[in-house]
Write a protein that holds these residues in place. Structure first.
Motif, PDB file in Angstrom:
ATOM      1  N   GLY A 120     -15.364  37.867  10.661  1.00 40.08           N
ATOM      2  CA  GLY A 120     -15.138  38.515   9.376  1.00 40.08           C
ATOM      3  C   GLY A 120     -14.493  39.884   9.489  1.00 40.08           C
ATOM      4  N   ALA A 121     -14.749  40.590  10.572  1.00 39.14           N
ATOM      5  CA  ALA A 121     -14.223  41.945  10.731  1.00 39.14           C
ATOM      6  C   ALA A 121     -12.827  41.963  11.338  1.00 39.14           C
ATOM      7  N   THR A 122     -12.556  41.103  12.311  1.00 34.06           N
ATOM      8  CA  THR A 122     -11.275  41.155  13.028  1.00 34.06           C
ATOM      9  C   THR A 122     -10.302  40.061  12.611  1.00 34.06           C
ATOM     10  N   GLY A 123     -10.814  38.975  12.011  1.00 31.49           N
ATOM     11  CA  GLY A 123      -9.964  37.844  11.659  1.00 31.49           C
ATOM     12  C   GLY A 123      -9.662  36.931  12.837  1.00 31.49           C
ATOM     13  N   THR A 124     -10.276  37.204  13.976  1.00 26.63           N
ATOM     14  CA  THR A 124     -10.081  36.356  15.159  1.00 26.63           C
ATOM     15  C   THR A 124     -10.653  34.969  14.899  1.00 26.63           C
ATOM     16  N   VAL A 125      -9.889  33.934  15.266  1.00 25.50           N
ATOM     17  CA  VAL A 125     -10.389  32.568  15.137  1.00 25.50           C
ATOM     18  C   VAL A 125     -11.384  32.335  16.267  1.00 25.50           C
ATOM     19  N   LEU A 126     -12.629  32.114  15.902  1.00 30.87           N
ATOM     20  CA  LEU A 126     -13.688  31.913  16.892  1.00 30.87           C
ATOM     21  C   LEU A 126     -13.851  30.450  17.278  1.00 30.87           C
ATOM     22  N   HIS A 127     -13.520  29.566  16.328  1.00 33.11           N
ATOM     23  CA  HIS A 127     -13.726  28.139  16.605  1.00 33.11           C
ATOM     24  C   HIS A 127     -12.920  27.290  15.626  1.00 33.11           C
ATOM     25  N   THR A 128     -12.292  26.265  16.175  1.00 28.90           N
ATOM     26  CA  THR A 128     -11.618  25.239  15.377  1.00 28.90           C
ATOM     27  C   THR A 128     -12.426  23.974  15.561  1.00 28.90           C
ATOM     28  N   GLU A 129     -12.727  23.297  14.467  1.00 30.76           N
ATOM     29  CA  GLU A 129     -13.588  22.118  14.601  1.00 30.76           C
ATOM     30  C   GLU A 129     -13.115  20.951  13.754  1.00 30.76           C
ATOM     31  N   ARG A 130     -13.349  19.786  14.283  1.00 27.66           N
ATOM     32  CA  ARG A 130     -13.221  18.548  13.521  1.00 27.66           C
ATOM     33  C   ARG A 130     -14.595  18.350  12.917  1.00 27.66           C
ATOM     34  N   ARG A 131     -14.709  18.286  11.615  1.00 32.48           N
ATOM     35  CA  ARG A 131     -15.995  18.277  10.928  1.00 32.48           C
ATOM     36  C   ARG A 131     -16.551  16.852  10.823  1.00 32.48           C
TER      37      ARG A 131
END
Length: 192
Positions: A120-131
């Protein structure tokens, strides 16, 4: 015309309940199979080691003052999904899940089963997931057919859940009677 005894009436009802129970079970077997398997998977999703439901990652700050605006995070998520997953994917959002206590924002898309977790603070993508949990849930409640056929108001889901709910109620009633009826008949025989 011979008089029908109480025992014969009970036996007749027992036969009717047995037929209804058997016919309903045979007609809806495949649906009950899918509901039971998907129900088990949904029950275990948080305990699947990230296979069914990804873990929630942690961001750098839980203080909302430090966070980027939601529209900026949304733009980052859409750009990432198009550049790193597929440029043909829709960026139409189903929901934005803000996890303040974890410092992250989850973006879940409407027209496919991909999701992202961003700091939320940096906008860095932490995880991409197939839901996968969403896929399983849509199979479980029948809405996957609404998605596939493009129905306007989840008519298939409503029909499917109504039929299956009524069938489960019917199974409960007839199953109870198939268990209780013979006991009642034996008790009546013993008292006469």
């Amino acid at each position: 015309m011979p008089k029908i005894t109480k025992r014969q009436r009970q036996a007749k009802w027992l036969r009717i309940f047995r037929k209804v129970h058997r016919a309903t079970g045979a007609a809806l077997f495949i649906f009950f199979f899918f509901i039971s398997i998907t129900g088990l998977l949904l029950g275990w999703k948080k305990h699947s080691g990230g296979v069914i439901l990804s873990k929630t990652y942690k961001g750098t700050s839980t203080d909302l003052k430090d966070w980027l605006p939601v529209d900026s995070l949304h733009s980052i998520a859409n750009t990432y999904i198009l550049e790193h997953v597929s440029p043909e994917l829709s960026t139409k959002i189903d929901r934005i899940d803000i996890r303040k206590e974890k410092g992250i924002v989850k973006f879940v898309y409407e027209d496919h089963y991909w999701g992202l977790q961003l700091d939320g603070a940096t906008g860095t993508v932490l995880h991409t997931e197939r839901r996968y949990s969403d896929i399983i849930e849509h199979i479980h409640d029948g809405s996957i057919l609404d998605d596939y056929l493009g129905t306007s108001d989840n008519q298939i889901k409503v029909f499917y859940t109504t039929v299956m709910g009524l069938a489960l109620l019917l199974f409960t009633i007839t199953g109870f009677w198939l268990w209780y009826g013979p006991k009642r008949m034996r008790k009546n025989n013993a008292s006469t």
